[in-house]
Design a protein around this motif. Structure first.
Motif, PDB file in Angstrom:
ATOM      1  N   THR A 262       0.780  -1.149  -0.210  1.00  0.00           N
ATOM      2  CA  THR A 262      -0.016   0.065  -0.091  1.00  0.00           C
ATOM      3  C   THR A 262       0.929   1.129   0.025  1.00  0.00           C
ATOM      4  O   THR A 262       1.774   1.257   0.833  1.00  0.00           O
ATOM      5  CB  THR A 262      -0.821  -0.030   1.416  1.00  0.00           C
ATOM      6  N   LEU A 263       0.508   2.168  -0.895  1.00  0.00           N
ATOM      7  CA  LEU A 263       1.335   3.268  -1.034  1.00  0.00           C
ATOM      8  C   LEU A 263       0.469   4.303  -0.227  1.00  0.00           C
ATOM      9  O   LEU A 263      -0.553   4.559  -0.327  1.00  0.00           O
ATOM     10  CB  LEU A 263       1.317   3.900  -2.298  1.00  0.00           C
ATOM     11  N   VAL A 264       1.198   5.098   0.730  1.00  0.00           N
ATOM     12  CA  VAL A 264       0.760   6.279   1.612  1.00  0.00           C
ATOM     13  C   VAL A 264       1.500   7.501   1.446  1.00  0.00           C
ATOM     14  O   VAL A 264       2.718   7.347   1.022  1.00  0.00           O
ATOM     15  CB  VAL A 264       0.639   5.749   3.097  1.00  0.00           C
ATOM     16  N   THR A 265       1.004   8.607   1.733  1.00  0.00           N
ATOM     17  CA  THR A 265       1.702   9.987   1.495  1.00  0.00           C
ATOM     18  C   THR A 265       2.250  10.367   2.874  1.00  0.00           C
ATOM     19  O   THR A 265       3.279  11.004   2.784  1.00  0.00           O
ATOM     20  CB  THR A 265       0.596  10.955   0.981  1.00  0.00           C
ATOM     21  N   THR A 266       1.745  10.023   3.851  1.00  0.00           N
ATOM     22  CA  THR A 266       2.352  10.620   5.321  1.00  0.00           C
ATOM     23  C   THR A 266       2.273   9.354   6.126  1.00  0.00           C
ATOM     24  O   THR A 266       1.393   8.605   6.437  1.00  0.00           O
ATOM     25  CB  THR A 266       1.745  11.573   5.870  1.00  0.00           C
ATOM     26  N   VAL A 267       3.491   9.460   7.163  1.00  0.00           N
ATOM     27  CA  VAL A 267       3.456   8.373   8.110  1.00  0.00           C
ATOM     28  C   VAL A 267       3.436   9.116   9.582  1.00  0.00           C
ATOM     29  O   VAL A 267       4.453   9.918   9.523  1.00  0.00           O
ATOM     30  CB  VAL A 267       4.836   7.588   8.123  1.00  0.00           C
ATOM     31  N   HIS A 268       2.569   8.955  10.474  1.00  0.00           N
ATOM     32  CA  HIS A 268       2.507   9.814  11.593  1.00  0.00           C
ATOM     33  C   HIS A 268       3.875   9.350  12.690  1.00  0.00           C
ATOM     34  O   HIS A 268       3.914   8.298  13.131  1.00  0.00           O
ATOM     35  CB  HIS A 268       1.500   9.422  12.533  1.00  0.00           C
ATOM     36  N   LYS A 269       4.579  10.333  12.958  1.00  0.00           N
ATOM     37  CA  LYS A 269       5.867  10.339  13.891  1.00  0.00           C
ATOM     38  C   LYS A 269       6.501   8.972  13.779  1.00  0.00           C
ATOM     39  O   LYS A 269       6.626   8.125  14.504  1.00  0.00           O
ATOM     40  CB  LYS A 269       5.351  10.345  15.232  1.00  0.00           C
ATOM     41  N   PRO A 270       7.161   8.945  12.358  1.00  0.00           N
ATOM     42  CA  PRO A 270       8.022   7.649  11.987  1.00  0.00           C
ATOM     43  C   PRO A 270       9.528   7.472  12.835  1.00  0.00           C
ATOM     44  O   PRO A 270       9.873   8.738  12.969  1.00  0.00           O
ATOM     45  CB  PRO A 270       8.137   7.390  10.743  1.00  0.00           C
ATOM     46  N   LYS A 271       9.920   6.247  13.079  1.00  0.00           N
ATOM     47  CA  LYS A 271      11.224   6.125  13.653  1.00  0.00           C
ATOM     48  C   LYS A 271      11.989   5.687  12.143  1.00  0.00           C
ATOM     49  O   LYS A 271      11.438   4.800  11.717  1.00  0.00           O
ATOM     50  CB  LYS A 271      11.335   5.153  14.514  1.00  0.00           C
ATOM     51  N   ILE A 272      12.997   6.417  11.952  1.00  0.00           N
ATOM     52  CA  ILE A 272      13.996   6.069  10.920  1.00  0.00           C
ATOM     53  C   ILE A 272      14.849   4.997  11.314  1.00  0.00           C
ATOM     54  O   ILE A 272      15.628   5.124  12.479  1.00  0.00           O
ATOM     55  CB  ILE A 272      14.754   6.976  10.259  1.00  0.00           C
ATOM     56  N   VAL A 273      15.124   3.778  10.695  1.00  0.00           N
ATOM     57  CA  VAL A 273      15.801   2.678  11.044  1.00  0.00           C
ATOM     58  C   VAL A 273      16.494   2.535   9.691  1.00  0.00           C
ATOM     59  O   VAL A 273      15.935   2.247   8.861  1.00  0.00           O
ATOM     60  CB  VAL A 273      15.343   1.268  11.480  1.00  0.00           C
ATOM     61  N   VAL A 274      18.062   2.374  10.182  1.00  0.00           N
ATOM     62  CA  VAL A 274      18.869   2.438   8.834  1.00  0.00           C
ATOM     63  C   VAL A 274      19.371   0.764   8.990  1.00  0.00           C
ATOM     64  O   VAL A 274      19.839   0.621  10.146  1.00  0.00           O
ATOM     65  CB  VAL A 274      20.086   3.096   8.635  1.00  0.00           C
ATOM     66  N   TYR A 275      18.979  -0.141   7.992  1.00  0.00           N
ATOM     67  CA  TYR A 275      19.605  -1.459   7.915  1.00  0.00           C
ATOM     68  C   TYR A 275      19.835  -1.717   6.640  1.00  0.00           C
ATOM     69  O   TYR A 275      19.328  -1.664   5.615  1.00  0.00           O
ATOM     70  CB  TYR A 275      18.191  -2.297   8.165  1.00  0.00           C
ATOM     71  N   LYS A 276      21.339  -2.302   6.507  1.00  0.00           N
ATOM     72  CA  LYS A 276      21.917  -2.807   5.413  1.00  0.00           C
ATOM     73  C   LYS A 276      21.877  -1.649   4.179  1.00  0.00           C
ATOM     74  O   LYS A 276      21.318  -1.718   2.978  1.00  0.00           O
ATOM     75  CB  LYS A 276      21.310  -4.070   4.842  1.00  0.00           C
ATOM     76  N   ASN A 277      22.005  -0.306   4.576  1.00  0.00           N
ATOM     77  CA  ASN A 277      22.265   0.679   3.920  1.00  0.00           C
ATOM     78  C   ASN A 277      20.847   1.322   3.439  1.00  0.00           C
ATOM     79  O   ASN A 277      20.917   1.921   2.311  1.00  0.00           O
ATOM     80  CB  ASN A 277      23.365   0.434   2.773  1.00  0.00           C
ATOM     81  N   ASN A 278      19.810   0.834   3.658  1.00  0.00           N
ATOM     82  CA  ASN A 278      18.593   1.173   3.438  1.00  0.00           C
ATOM     83  C   ASN A 278      17.853   1.949   4.547  1.00  0.00           C
ATOM     84  O   ASN A 278      17.810   1.311   5.705  1.00  0.00           O
ATOM     85  CB  ASN A 278      17.900   0.160   2.851  1.00  0.00           C
ATOM     86  N   ASN A 279      17.060   2.944   4.050  1.00  0.00           N
ATOM     87  CA  ASN A 279      16.140   3.399   5.365  1.00  0.00           C
ATOM     88  C   ASN A 279      14.929   2.802   5.305  1.00  0.00           C
ATOM     89  O   ASN A 279      13.976   2.642   4.437  1.00  0.00           O
ATOM     90  CB  ASN A 279      15.971   4.886   4.899  1.00  0.00           C
ATOM     91  N   TYR A 280      14.501   2.697   6.564  1.00  0.00           N
ATOM     92  CA  TYR A 280      13.139   1.949   6.792  1.00  0.00           C
ATOM     93  C   TYR A 280      12.552   3.001   7.754  1.00  0.00           C
ATOM     94  O   TYR A 280      13.048   3.584   8.490  1.00  0.00           O
ATOM     95  CB  TYR A 280      13.049   0.444   7.467  1.00  0.00           C
ATOM     96  N   TYR A 281      10.910   2.876   7.577  1.00  0.00           N
ATOM     97  CA  TYR A 281      10.436   4.048   8.447  1.00  0.00           C
ATOM     98  C   TYR A 281       9.488   3.058   9.458  1.00  0.00           C
ATOM     99  O   TYR A 281       8.828   1.971   8.680  1.00  0.00           O
ATOM    100  CB  TYR A 281       9.529   5.091   7.641  1.00  0.00           C
TER     101      TYR A 281
END
Length: 116
Positions: free
Chosen positions: A35-54
């Motif tokens: 699912t494609l969303v436009t905003t994420v409420h207060k995400p934590k950014i986690v870097v894993y294997k040189n990729n950003n995950y929210y």
């Protein structure tokens, strides 16, 4: 007789008020993977294997342009806190935590996503 009518009217009014409050429920729905969303409420950014995950409210996202795509939690990624509502499950003597189909195990001061 008039007092009886007043008492009955008050009882009916109170019953209507209480039944109206009892039927109010908050139902959280979680988006499906992809699912494609436009905003994420207060995400934590986690870097894993040189990729950003929210990560927000137990849901994992990957960036796609200026939007976010709901994705599966990468196995091995680590977070500091578990989402509220997680379940504790003991499997083969191992204490694991489950939330919305994602399994976590305690590692140091955080929790790591595992495959069960």
């Amino acid at each position: 007789m008039r007092d009886l009518k007043i008492v009955l009217a008050v009882l009916v009014l109170m019953g209507a008020l209480f039944s109206g409050n009892a039927q109010r429920k908050v139902v959280k729905t979680y988006p499906k993977h992809g699912t494609l969303v436009t905003t994420v409420h207060k995400p934590k950014i986690v870097v894993y294997k040189n990729n950003n995950y929210y990560y927000a409210n137990g849901i994992w996202y990957r960036p796609k342009g200026k939007k976010y795509v709901v994705c599966a939690a990468p196995i091995g990624i680590q977070i500091r806190k578990l989402p509220r509502g997680n379940k504790v499950v003991v499997i083969n003597g191992r204490k694991l935590y489950k939330y919305k189909g994602i399994w976590y195990k305690k590692k140091g001061r955080g929790y790591i996503v595992v495959n069960v």
